[in-house]
Design a protein around this motif. Structure first.
Motif, short mmCIF file in Angstrom:
data_model
loop_
_atom_site.label_atom_id
_atom_site.label_comp_id
_atom_site.label_asym_id
_atom_site.label_seq_id
_atom_site.Cartn_x
_atom_site.Cartn_y
_atom_site.Cartn_z
N GLN A 212 0.81 -1.21 0.00
CA GLN A 212 0.00 0.00 0.00
C GLN A 212 0.85 1.27 0.00
OE1 GLN A 212 -2.37 1.35 3.57
NE2 GLN A 212 -4.07 0.67 2.27
N GLY A 213 1.93 1.27 0.78
CA GLY A 213 2.79 2.45 0.82
C GLY A 213 3.43 2.75 -0.52
N VAL A 214 3.82 1.71 -1.25
CA VAL A 214 4.40 1.90 -2.58
C VAL A 214 3.36 2.49 -3.53
CG1 VAL A 214 5.41 0.70 -4.55
CG2 VAL A 214 6.07 0.05 -2.23
N ALA A 215 2.13 2.01 -3.46
CA ALA A 215 1.07 2.55 -4.31
C ALA A 215 0.82 4.02 -3.99
CB ALA A 215 -0.21 1.74 -4.14
N LYS A 216 0.78 4.38 -2.71
CA LYS A 216 0.59 5.77 -2.33
C LYS A 216 1.73 6.65 -2.86
CE LYS A 216 -2.00 5.03 2.00
NZ LYS A 216 -3.14 5.92 1.73
N ALA A 217 2.95 6.16 -2.72
CA ALA A 217 4.11 6.94 -3.15
C ALA A 217 4.13 7.14 -4.66
CB ALA A 217 5.39 6.25 -2.69
N ALA A 294 23.25 -6.56 3.22
CA ALA A 294 22.44 -6.53 4.44
C ALA A 294 21.40 -5.42 4.39
CB ALA A 294 23.33 -6.36 5.66
N GLY A 295 21.65 -4.39 3.60
CA GLY A 295 20.74 -3.25 3.53
C GLY A 295 19.59 -3.41 2.56
N ARG A 296 19.54 -4.55 1.89
CA ARG A 296 18.45 -4.78 0.93
C ARG A 296 17.11 -4.89 1.65
NH1 ARG A 296 21.55 -9.38 -2.77
NH2 ARG A 296 22.99 -7.94 -3.82
N ASN A 297 16.07 -4.40 0.98
CA ASN A 297 14.69 -4.48 1.49
C ASN A 297 14.56 -3.84 2.87
OD1 ASN A 297 13.70 -5.92 -0.81
ND2 ASN A 297 14.65 -7.77 0.01
N SER A 298 15.31 -2.78 3.09
CA SER A 298 15.21 -2.04 4.34
C SER A 298 13.96 -1.17 4.31
CB SER A 298 16.44 -1.15 4.52
OG SER A 298 16.45 -0.13 3.52
N LYS A 299 13.72 -0.46 5.40
CA LYS A 299 12.54 0.42 5.45
C LYS A 299 12.72 1.67 4.60
CE LYS A 299 10.63 -1.16 9.83
NZ LYS A 299 10.20 -0.81 11.20
N GLU A 300 13.90 1.87 4.06
CA GLU A 300 14.08 2.93 3.06
C GLU A 300 13.85 2.39 1.65
OE1 GLU A 300 17.26 6.17 1.28
OE2 GLU A 300 17.59 5.31 3.27
N GLN A 301 14.34 1.19 1.38
CA GLN A 301 14.18 0.59 0.05
C GLN A 301 12.73 0.08 -0.06
OE1 GLN A 301 16.32 0.93 -2.24
NE2 GLN A 301 18.43 0.71 -1.50
N MET A 302 11.82 0.97 -0.40
CA MET A 302 10.40 0.64 -0.38
C MET A 302 10.04 -0.41 -1.43
SD MET A 302 8.78 4.45 0.24
CE MET A 302 7.09 3.86 0.25
N LEU A 416 13.68 0.69 -7.11
CA LEU A 416 12.55 1.21 -7.87
C LEU A 416 11.83 2.32 -7.11
CD1 LEU A 416 11.25 -2.22 -9.16
CD2 LEU A 416 12.42 -0.49 -10.50
N LEU A 417 12.01 2.37 -5.80
CA LEU A 417 11.43 3.45 -4.99
C LEU A 417 12.13 3.45 -3.64
CD1 LEU A 417 9.24 5.65 -4.51
CD2 LEU A 417 7.82 3.83 -3.54
N ARG A 418 12.63 4.64 -3.24
CA ARG A 418 13.22 4.78 -1.91
C ARG A 418 12.45 5.83 -1.11
NH1 ARG A 418 18.22 6.65 -1.16
NH2 ARG A 418 18.98 7.25 -3.23
N GLY A 481 18.44 6.29 -12.45
CA GLY A 481 17.42 6.38 -13.48
C GLY A 481 16.35 7.42 -13.22
N ILE A 482 16.64 8.42 -12.39
CA ILE A 482 15.67 9.44 -12.04
C ILE A 482 15.99 10.79 -12.67
CG2 ILE A 482 14.85 10.84 -10.08
CD1 ILE A 482 14.70 8.32 -8.45
N ARG A 483 17.25 11.10 -12.86
CA ARG A 483 17.65 12.42 -13.32
C ARG A 483 17.04 12.77 -14.69
NH1 ARG A 483 19.18 17.53 -11.84
NH2 ARG A 483 20.64 18.43 -13.33
#
Length: 538
Positions: A212-217, A294-302, A416-418, A481-483
């Motif tokens: 849901q958070g990814v959809a909102k973002a 270890a940082g994969r799928n963290s609460k930043e890597q949405m 794909l989204l942070r 891939g954002i710039r």
């Protein structure tokens, strides 16, 4: 929790059954097997296999194995690289690249597969109702995501919201307007938002699935893209051959004329605020750890593209972007000018760039040459730069933490989204609605503070704040891939690129009007008689 790639691999043998609507030509839907939707979609296991088939397209040579990131990362003002790799897309000539038509093909494959899921999973009764709802939400999201990419890259596109069938046999569909295409994106993201579970819910699914958070973002990102495209005003960008500051009068993005930019910025701000207020997301404290295994799928890597070493679900990001590569050295790096846009203590270059490395051939190199006191001799090893452009390469660490860096295709994860983008979307939107408020500054400085950068300058005007956020997005999402999309949505892509002319390593940055959109694939033009011509200039 297992990543989604594990489940896709386990069900790979069913892909022919799952993907009845998928094919390698856009809008063409050809069965891979004799199984029909009627005798496949029987239970929860079938539904899960089907939605995995939609995600599976992300892992192909249509999209993230190379073509999609090639077409988006290599075409901006802050990227440089080897001429043999950037000489096509990176030089404004995408049709010379072997995968130039694949993003269109891949996005429509996702759309076709998602349509099949939406039409058939809804009728399954032997399934947990919550899981059923989630799978439908995932299908809506992925279809919306595909149309979001298409409209940004190609303009208005044919809208196919149902599978080809006896009731819907028409294969020639005209292009919708840009606004009509965005309306589909918004509707799909809204549907996904209501059907998906939040991160942490027991039924939200494995890592790598959207929630849901990814959809909102992404809904916020869509509003933001439309709002900035419709805005007028000035934007100041650091660049050109002298890395100076230049102010440009922005162009309104074609197809978004007359849109109420402030209203859409308000929608973007409010939706981003929902994620910030109600979501379980946070910035990873350490920039270096963010990009570690270890940082994969963290609460930043949405939302990250998952990979798994030793399977078909890999990519060649590490080989192209890392300092040490199967090529000897990587083929893509950030420019010296962009490196100099960071403060010295900013961990995004202090820890996020390879300052000392050994090539595959054994040569020890340090970067940058003008910081020799700091990097030439480290731990008793002397790094001998030659003074040539070979040594002046700012390689980022983002894709280097893999199981085996000595293989060409490895398990790099792609963001794909942070969550940091949600914060910067909020800062940008709040400024455009109310000016550079304390809330806008707080969101911006949260991103800068994590990087150990100083707080943004106080008392900026709305125009100054807008320009600063755009520059901060470039620093934060360098080579993600954002710039390119940022320059496009702000209507300054041509001005910024042509101010450079010939970039580092003699990579051409000269662009013309045709480069504002990608060319439509020839197969689409030949098979879809409702499309009367290609994008301007192609």
């Amino acid at each position: 929790m297992k990543a989604i790639s594990t489940y896709i691999i386990a069900l790979a043998g069913l892909m022919g059954v799952v993907s009845m609507s998928s094919c390698k030509k856009a809008l063409e839907e050809k069965p891979y097997s004799f199984y029909s939707p009627e005798n496949f979609y029987r239970n929860e296991s079938d539904a899960k296999a089907a939605i995995n088939g939609v995600y599976n397209e992300l892992y192909t040579y249509d999209l993230y194995l190379q073509p999609f990131w090639n077409m988006t990362i290599l075409d901006d003002d802050h990227v440089s690289g080897a001429d043999w790799f950037l000489g096509t897309t990176g030089a404004g000539n995408p049709q010379a690249y072997f995968g130039w038509d694949r993003p269109w093909v891949g996005c429509y494959a996702i759309i076709a597969r998602a349509n099949t899921v939406l039409e058939n999973v809804v009728n399954i009764t032997n399934i947990d109702p919550d899981i059923k709802n989630r799978i439908l939400g995932e299908a809506y999201f992925l279809r919306g995501w595909a149309y979001f990419q298409l409209v940004q890259l190609y303009g208005g596109v044919p809208l196919r919201l149902k599978s080809l069938s006896a009731e819907n046999p028409e294969t020639s569909v005209p292009r919708a307007t840009v606004k009509e295409t965005y309306d589909v994106v918004i509707n799909d993201f809204k549907a996904a938002e209501t059907m998906l579970f939040p991160l942490g819910h027991a039924k939200a699914g494995e890592a790598g699935r959207v929630n849901q958070g990814v959809a909102k973002a992404f809904l916020a990102k869509t509003y933001l893209t439309m709002a900035s495209g419709a805005s007028t005003g000035n934007v100041t960008v650091r660049g050109g051959t002298d890395n100076g500051y230049y102010t440009y009068v922005k162009d309104v993005v074609k197809g978004l004329e007359g849109l109420d930019a402030k209203a859409y910025y308000t929608l973007a701000r409010d939706k981003a605020n929902e994620v910030m207020t109600n979501g379980p997301y946070s910035l990873t404290t350490s920039w270096k750890d963010l990009w570690s295994i270890a940082g994969r799928n963290s609460k930043e890597q949405m939302w990250e593209l998952q990979s798994l070493a030793g399977t078909a679900f890999v990519n060649n990001l590490s080989a192209y972007f890392s300092a040490r590569s199967t090529f000897g050295q990587g083929a893509v790096w950030t420019t010296n000018n962009h490196y100099n846009d960071y403060e010295d203590a900013d961990k995004r270059v202090l820890e996020g760039v390879f300052h000392n490395y050994q090539t595959l051939q054994g040569t020890y190199i340090f970067y940058p040459s003008w910081q020799a006191t700091q990097y030439k001799v480290v731990n008793g090893i002397t790094y001998n730069n030659t003074g040539s452009t070979t040594a002046e390469r700012a390689y980022v660490i983002k894709y280097s933490s893999v199981a085996d860096p000595n293989v060409a295709n490895s398990d790099a994860f792609f963001p794909l989204l942070r969550y940091s983008e949600v914060l910067l979307m909020y800062a940008e939107a709040e400024n455009e609605v109310n000016g550079a408020t304390l809330a806008a500054y707080n969101a911006l400085n949260a991103v800068r503070g994590r990087a150990n950068a100083s707080n943004a300058p106080a008392n900026m005007t709305p125009e100054q704040f807008r320009s600063f956020v755009l520059a901060e997005r470039a620093r934060e999402f360098n080579l993600e891939g954002i710039r390119r999309f940022d320059l496009m949505r702000w209507g300054i892509y041509l001005q910024v690129m042509n101010k450079i002319s010939s970039g580092q390593n003699n990579i051409s940055k000269v662009r013309s009007l045709k480069n504002l959109l990608l060319p439509l694939p020839l197969n689409e033009l030949n098979s879809n008689t409702a499309i009367k011509g290609n994008n301007p200039g192609w």
